[in-house]
Design an enzyme around this catalytic site. Structure first.
Site, PDB file in Angstrom:
ATOM      1  N   SER A 132      -2.813  -5.515  -3.109  1.00  0.00           N
ATOM      2  CA  SER A 132      -3.310  -5.876  -1.187  1.00  0.00           C
ATOM      3  C   SER A 132      -5.036  -5.839  -1.734  1.00  0.00           C
ATOM      4  O   SER A 132      -5.156  -4.560  -2.831  1.00  0.00           O
ATOM      5  CB  SER A 132      -2.304  -5.158  -0.722  1.00  0.00           C
ATOM      6  OG  SER A 132      -2.998  -4.978   0.725  1.00  0.00           O
ATOM      7  N   TYR A 145       1.936   2.021   2.963  1.00  0.00           N
ATOM      8  CA  TYR A 145       1.779   0.797   1.944  1.00  0.00           C
ATOM      9  C   TYR A 145       0.800   1.046   1.385  1.00  0.00           C
ATOM     10  O   TYR A 145       0.571   0.646   0.165  1.00  0.00           O
ATOM     11  CB  TYR A 145       1.659  -0.573   3.237  1.00  0.00           C
ATOM     12  CG  TYR A 145       1.351  -1.532   2.723  1.00  0.00           C
ATOM     13  CD1 TYR A 145       2.767  -2.029   1.850  1.00  0.00           C
ATOM     14  CD2 TYR A 145      -0.205  -2.427   2.541  1.00  0.00           C
ATOM     15  CE1 TYR A 145       2.799  -3.349   1.530  1.00  0.00           C
ATOM     16  CE2 TYR A 145       0.279  -3.534   2.325  1.00  0.00           C
ATOM     17  CZ  TYR A 145       0.826  -4.291   1.329  1.00  0.00           C
ATOM     18  OH  TYR A 145       0.908  -5.267   1.089  1.00  0.00           O
ATOM     19  N   ALA A 187      -0.403   3.704  -0.142  1.00  0.00           N
ATOM     20  CA  ALA A 187      -0.318   4.401  -1.005  1.00  0.00           C
ATOM     21  C   ALA A 187       0.413   3.587  -2.098  1.00  0.00           C
ATOM     22  O   ALA A 187       0.332   3.516  -3.731  1.00  0.00           O
ATOM     23  CB  ALA A 187       0.480   5.284  -1.050  1.00  0.00           C
ATOM     24  N   SER A 188       0.967   2.712  -2.168  1.00  0.00           N
ATOM     25  CA  SER A 188       2.169   1.773  -3.262  1.00  0.00           C
ATOM     26  C   SER A 188       1.323   1.349  -3.776  1.00  0.00           C
ATOM     27  O   SER A 188       1.559   0.262  -5.052  1.00  0.00           O
ATOM     28  CB  SER A 188       3.443   1.457  -2.462  1.00  0.00           C
ATOM     29  OG  SER A 188       3.193   0.169  -1.753  1.00  0.00           O
ATOM     30  N   LYS A 189      -0.130   0.457  -3.005  1.00  0.00           N
ATOM     31  CA  LYS A 189      -0.584  -0.948  -3.985  1.00  0.00           C
ATOM     32  C   LYS A 189      -2.008  -0.346  -4.416  1.00  0.00           C
ATOM     33  O   LYS A 189      -2.029  -0.804  -5.152  1.00  0.00           O
ATOM     34  CB  LYS A 189      -0.728  -1.404  -2.011  1.00  0.00           C
ATOM     35  CG  LYS A 189      -0.538  -2.467  -1.924  1.00  0.00           C
ATOM     36  CD  LYS A 189       0.963  -3.371  -2.549  1.00  0.00           C
ATOM     37  CE  LYS A 189       1.266  -4.074  -2.067  1.00  0.00           C
ATOM     38  NZ  LYS A 189       2.576  -4.500  -2.892  1.00  0.00           N
TER      39      LYS A 189
END
Length: 269
Positions: A137, A150, A152-154
């Site tokens: 993203s 979100y 952090a995950s991307k």
């Protein structure tokens, strides 16, 4: 890579960007092993491409299901492409999320693609040429309020893609990192869409994202960032983060209001 020769494992195949990529791959002659929890939205494609498309039900956060994907890939004669497109998102301030919501997001958005990639790497390395495609993203490069977990995950998925590319530099396996901007999918809550509307943010159709991904795969790209001015903001954020800080701070009242409005509208147990 010639798409007509692609043998693909594609996660998140039943919704949004994943579904659009599945259709685009099949239309290009690729053979696709579609991985998702649900099948209904894939039924038209399964009927249209019965010789190219196969569906496997799997929860990618579960090791036994990841092994099931490996067994299915081996049974179809191996793979030369893995597309990690499965993911979830929550538009909410961090204090509005409970531990389970944070854990489930991190498990699907980053732990699952890392573990599935590791599981399939031996098969990918056997191919004459292979590719891992990680769908991240723009928020993997710009930390945005209301999307802390979100992001952090991307961010993690982008770092994983970069490190894996360098780790596989002396192999025949390439790595493509894809960073879409806002996309019109069911992952977007009404509040998230209201935020996009209020900020006049461009929102792409999944089919347009899929078309760009297909071209990037065919061109053996290493990364793909979609949208203008989003690509400019990624560059600006890396060079002048304080400037981006000041710009985003102006939107905080709107972001807080919409996220809390969303929370108040949730059905009560």
């Amino acid at each position: 890579m010639r798409l007509s020769e692609a043998r693909v494992v594609l996660t998140g195949a039943s919704g949004g960007i994943g579904l659009a990529i599945t259709g685009a791959l099949c239309a290009s002659g690729a053979h696709v092993l579609a991985i998702s929890r649900h099948k209904e939205s894939l039924d038209p494609l399964l009927a249209r491409y019965p010789d190219q498309l196969c569906w496997i039900a799997a929860d990618l956060t579960c090791i036994t299901d990841r092994r099931k994907v490996l067994a299915a890939a081996e049974a179809t004669g191996g793979v030369n492409m893995l597309i990690n497109a499965a993911g979830i998102n929550h538009f909410a301030m961090l204090e509005q999320l409970d531990d389970a919501e944070v854990a489930s997001m991190l498990a699907l958005n980053i732990s699952a693609p890392i573990c599935l990639t590791r599981t399939l790497l031996p098969l990918l390395k056997k191919a004459e040429a292979a590719m891992v495609v990680n769908v991240g993203s723009i928020y993997g490069s710009i930390g945005y309020p209301g999307y802390a977990s979100y992001c952090a995950s991307k961010f993690a998925l982008r770092g994983f893609s970069e490190a894996l590319r360098r780790e596989l530099a002396d192999t025949r396996v390439g790595v493509l990192y894809v960073a879409p901007r806002a996309t019109r999918t069911s992952m977007n809550s009404p509040a998230a869409q209201a935020l996009n509307d209020a900020l006049k943010a461009s929102v792409d159709d999944p089919q347009n994202v899929a078309s760009a991904v297909i071209h990037a795969i065919a061109g053996d790209r290493r990364d793909l960032y979609l949208g203008w001015p989003e690509r400019f903001f990624v560059r600006l954020n890396s060079l002048l983060p304080n400037l981006v800080d000041r710009g985003l701070r102006k939107h905080l009242p709107l972001i807080r209001r919409l996220s809390h409005q969303q929370e108040s509208e949730k059905p009560k147990p």
